[in-house]
Design a protein around this motif. Structure first.
Motif, PDB file in Angstrom:
ATOM      1  N   ALA A  48       0.824  -1.210   0.000  1.00 19.03           N
ATOM      2  CA  ALA A  48       0.000   0.000   0.000  1.00 19.03           C
ATOM      3  C   ALA A  48       0.860   1.263   0.000  1.00 19.03           C
ATOM      4  CB  ALA A  48      -0.944  -0.007   1.206  1.00 19.03           C
ATOM      5  N   ILE A  49       1.910   1.256   0.819  1.00 14.29           N
ATOM      6  CA  ILE A  49       2.803   2.414   0.864  1.00 14.29           C
ATOM      7  C   ILE A  49       3.515   2.590  -0.477  1.00 14.29           C
ATOM      8  CG2 ILE A  49       4.926   3.320   1.916  1.00 14.29           C
ATOM      9  CD1 ILE A  49       3.994   2.093   4.557  1.00 14.29           C
ATOM     10  N   GLY A  50       3.924   1.471  -1.071  1.00 13.62           N
ATOM     11  CA  GLY A  50       4.579   1.536  -2.373  1.00 13.62           C
ATOM     12  C   GLY A  50       3.679   2.067  -3.467  1.00 13.62           C
ATOM     13  N   LEU A  51       2.375   1.913  -3.275  1.00 11.04           N
ATOM     14  CA  LEU A  51       1.423   2.404  -4.276  1.00 11.04           C
ATOM     15  C   LEU A  51       1.180   3.902  -4.177  1.00 11.04           C
ATOM     16  CD1 LEU A  51      -1.366  -0.355  -4.293  1.00 11.04           C
ATOM     17  CD2 LEU A  51       0.126   0.257  -6.200  1.00 11.04           C
ATOM     18  N   ILE A  52       1.522   4.520  -3.046  1.00  7.74           N
ATOM     19  CA  ILE A  52       1.162   5.925  -2.830  1.00  7.74           C
ATOM     20  C   ILE A  52       1.717   6.819  -3.927  1.00  7.74           C
ATOM     21  CG2 ILE A  52       1.493   7.929  -1.324  1.00  7.74           C
ATOM     22  CD1 ILE A  52       1.330   6.048   1.069  1.00  7.74           C
ATOM     23  N   THR A 277      -6.927   3.354   2.197  1.00  8.17           N
ATOM     24  CA  THR A 277      -8.233   2.678   2.186  1.00  8.17           C
ATOM     25  C   THR A 277      -8.105   1.189   1.917  1.00  8.17           C
ATOM     26  OG1 THR A 277      -9.326   4.705   1.426  1.00  8.17           O
ATOM     27  CG2 THR A 277     -10.497   2.626   1.074  1.00  8.17           C
ATOM     28  N   ILE A 278      -7.155   0.791   1.057  1.00 12.82           N
ATOM     29  CA  ILE A 278      -7.082  -0.616   0.660  1.00 12.82           C
ATOM     30  C   ILE A 278      -6.288  -1.473   1.641  1.00 12.82           C
ATOM     31  CG2 ILE A 278      -7.295  -0.010  -1.777  1.00 12.82           C
ATOM     32  CD1 ILE A 278      -4.311  -0.526  -2.088  1.00 12.82           C
ATOM     33  N   ILE A 279      -5.613  -0.866   2.631  1.00 16.10           N
ATOM     34  CA  ILE A 279      -4.768  -1.653   3.549  1.00 16.10           C
ATOM     35  C   ILE A 279      -5.547  -2.766   4.260  1.00 16.10           C
ATOM     36  CG2 ILE A 279      -3.440  -1.559   5.705  1.00 16.10           C
ATOM     37  CD1 ILE A 279      -2.244   1.063   4.776  1.00 16.10           C
ATOM     38  N   PRO A 280      -6.712  -2.491   4.890  1.00 19.95           N
ATOM     39  CA  PRO A 280      -7.423  -3.583   5.580  1.00 19.95           C
ATOM     40  C   PRO A 280      -7.788  -4.736   4.657  1.00 19.95           C
ATOM     41  CG  PRO A 280      -8.336  -1.441   6.181  1.00 19.95           C
ATOM     42  CD  PRO A 280      -7.422  -1.203   5.033  1.00 19.95           C
ATOM     43  N   TYR A 281      -8.153  -4.423   3.425  1.00 24.07           N
ATOM     44  CA  TYR A 281      -8.531  -5.470   2.479  1.00 24.07           C
ATOM     45  C   TYR A 281      -7.312  -6.301   2.074  1.00 24.07           C
ATOM     46  CZ  TYR A 281     -12.820  -2.728   2.178  1.00 24.07           C
ATOM     47  OH  TYR A 281     -13.975  -2.043   2.479  1.00 24.07           O
ATOM     48  N   LEU A 282      -6.172  -5.633   1.868  1.00 20.56           N
ATOM     49  CA  LEU A 282      -4.943  -6.359   1.549  1.00 20.56           C
ATOM     50  C   LEU A 282      -4.509  -7.249   2.706  1.00 20.56           C
ATOM     51  CD1 LEU A 282      -2.775  -3.641  -0.271  1.00 20.56           C
ATOM     52  CD2 LEU A 282      -3.659  -5.760  -1.252  1.00 20.56           C
ATOM     53  N   THR A 371      -9.259  -7.557  -4.442  1.00 29.15           N
ATOM     54  CA  THR A 371      -9.062  -6.913  -3.138  1.00 29.15           C
ATOM     55  C   THR A 371      -8.805  -5.424  -3.283  1.00 29.15           C
ATOM     56  OG1 THR A 371      -8.161  -8.972  -2.226  1.00 29.15           O
ATOM     57  CG2 THR A 371      -7.685  -6.937  -1.039  1.00 29.15           C
ATOM     58  N   VAL A 372      -7.926  -5.051  -4.210  1.00 26.01           N
ATOM     59  CA  VAL A 372      -7.556  -3.643  -4.370  1.00 26.01           C
ATOM     60  C   VAL A 372      -8.702  -2.823  -4.961  1.00 26.01           C
ATOM     61  CG1 VAL A 372      -6.028  -2.058  -5.604  1.00 26.01           C
ATOM     62  CG2 VAL A 372      -5.086  -4.082  -4.515  1.00 26.01           C
ATOM     63  N   TYR A 373      -9.292  -3.308  -6.036  1.00 24.27           N
ATOM     64  CA  TYR A 373     -10.314  -2.522  -6.734  1.00 24.27           C
ATOM     65  C   TYR A 373     -11.607  -2.411  -5.932  1.00 24.27           C
ATOM     66  CZ  TYR A 373      -7.603  -2.271 -11.064  1.00 24.27           C
ATOM     67  OH  TYR A 373      -6.646  -1.992 -12.007  1.00 24.27           O
ATOM     68  N   PHE A 374     -12.080  -3.531  -5.418  1.00 23.07           N
ATOM     69  CA  PHE A 374     -13.315  -3.475  -4.627  1.00 23.07           C
ATOM     70  C   PHE A 374     -13.054  -2.856  -3.255  1.00 23.07           C
ATOM     71  CE2 PHE A 374     -15.861  -7.093  -6.868  1.00 23.07           C
ATOM     72  CZ  PHE A 374     -16.071  -6.243  -7.945  1.00 23.07           C
ATOM     73  N   GLY A 375     -11.860  -3.101  -2.696  1.00 20.83           N
ATOM     74  CA  GLY A 375     -11.526  -2.504  -1.407  1.00 20.83           C
ATOM     75  C   GLY A 375     -11.456  -0.991  -1.487  1.00 20.83           C
ATOM     76  N   ALA A 376     -11.019  -0.453  -2.619  1.00 21.61           N
ATOM     77  CA  ALA A 376     -10.875   0.997  -2.774  1.00 21.61           C
ATOM     78  C   ALA A 376     -12.217   1.718  -2.706  1.00 21.61           C
ATOM     79  CB  ALA A 376     -10.185   1.318  -4.098  1.00 21.61           C
TER      80      ALA A 376
END
Length: 409
Positions: A48-52, A277-282, A371-376
């Motif tokens: 998630a941090i790498g995606l920022i 936002t996506i961290i919990p889902y990941l 996970t990423v797309y729906f979690g977002a």
């Protein structure tokens, strides 16, 4: 369905660890299992941090594209097609433009560009979704197209093969293209059956013919080059098109009197928010996958398949590629590591080396994309998204295995 599957991963991991400890006397079973869970939890935050930064950059560009009207132009160009595929999305809606740019980036093998565009498209589709916690038909179709996206230029795989000393790094180019086309076709077919979409409509057929012609022309161009230049040319073309898209967005925005710097910064601010936002889902999905992998469940499944095929006298050379195939829907990094390990141990130009490379390029990582797309956007009820995505995965992996026998056996 996702609730049951997530619980199933942990229960299977626990049962197998108990068997290894109590029956086989392996005292490291539970320490390894817990270690894997904690490592995956840490990896979730790292991802998630790498995606920022990537999210901030591309969401900034997409803000310029939206304000300048460039996204609307793309949406209008594809309106007839998506009117048939996604009838609930209004003609000319910005989501169609974002979907177009996401799919173009996926086709070029540019994952870092595709993910932010895909998240933006999912957010725009969520604005049209009347049930905010349940995936809409349009969101499911878009997700399945992402998990099975046609990759015309598999840049990363070609570069890995080149680095490992392959005689012809681009030898897997055509098998990967055919396998990923099979994945996309069956994924789209599965969704169309559930959602009652008529794929044989004349409008859809016309777009597919144009798409096929573009792919054929690019393939012809690449295959007209010497073999040793193909991987280099693929990388150059993909990155040239990426940079050309960046410059086009900026120049078009400037010509349309958009404050490109201010709007870029405004859009980039959303990158941090989306990543958090996506961290919990990941964390939820990767810890479950880590537990399943550490328990040996995937290896046991592969061994079972090997025994079954040997019993019927079939060729079992493909079994050595199964760990990569089984990991692919769950973890992109895990499948990549298994691919590299196999190419290192068996030889990059061995039959199995060709197969794992083709499998790696045949489809996307369904659970990660989901996970990423729906979690977002906070979707909790995924309906038929996972089943259709896994159908696409199975079709792509099976096609990759069969194509490897056809091209390299």
């Amino acid at each position: 369905m996702l609730n049951i599957l997530w619980l199933f991963f942990f229960v299977v991991a626990f049962v197998l660890a108990c068997f290894q400890w109590l029956i086989q006397g392996d005292a490291t079973a539970f320490p390894e299992l817990v270690k894997s869970i904690f490592e995956m939890a840490k990896l979730s935050v790292t991802i998630a941090i790498g995606l920022i930064g990537i999210l901030a950059f591309w969401l900034g560009l997409l803000k310029i594209a939206e304000k300048s009207g460039l996204v609307n132009l793309l949406a209008k160009a594809l309106a007839p097609l998506f009117r048939k595929l996604m009838p609930e999305v209004p003609s000319g809606h910005p989501a169609l433009g974002s979907i177009s740019m996401n799919m173009a980036a996926n086709m070029l093998g540019l994952d870092n560009a595709a993910t932010p565009m895909g998240i933006r498209a999912m957010e725009q589709l969520q604005e049209l979704n009347p049930r905010k916690e349940e995936a809409s038909n349009a969101q499911i179709l878009f997700l399945v197209l992402n998990t099975s996206a046609v990759t015309i230029i598999p840049i990363t795989i070609l570069l890995y093969r080149a680095q490992m000393g392959a005689a012809d790094p681009a030898a897997v180019f055509l098998p990967i293209l055919l396998a990923t086309c099979a994945s996309t076709f069956f994924g789209l077919l599965a969704v169309s059956i559930v959602q009652k979409i008529d794929l044989f409509n004349r409008v859809i057929g016309a777009y597919l013919l144009v798409f096929a012609a573009l792919i054929a022309s690019l393939v012809w161009t690449l295959f007209s080059l010497p073999a040793e230049q193909m991987a280099e040319a693929s990388s150059a073309i993909g990155n040239f098109l990426l940079m050309a898209a960046i410059v086009t967005i900026l120049i078009y925005g400037w010509r349309k009197k958009v404050a490109v710097y201010e709007d870029f910064v405004e859009g980039a601010k959303e990158g941090f928010k989306v990543a958090v936002t996506i961290i919990p889902y990941l964390v939820a999905m990767l810890t479950a996958i880590g537990a399943l992998r550490a328990s040996g469940a995937l290896d046991a499944f592969a061994d079972g398949l090997a025994w079954l095929f040997e019993s019927f006298g079939f060729d079992t050379r493909f079994v050595e590629a199964l760990p990569t195939a089984l990991m692919k829907p769950f973890s992109g990094s895990g499948a990549r590591a298994m691919m590299l390990e196999t190419m290192q141990s068996q030889g990059v130009d061995s039959f199995v080396g060709y197969m794992v490379a083709t499998i790696q390029g045949s489809t996307e990582t369904t659970f990660y994309v989901l996970t990423v797309y729906f979690g977002a956007v906070g979707i909790k009820r995924i309906r038929h998204a996972l089943s259709c995505g896994l159908i696409a995965d199975f079709a792509g992996i099976l096609a990759a295995i069969l194509l490897t026998y056809w091209f390299f056996a």
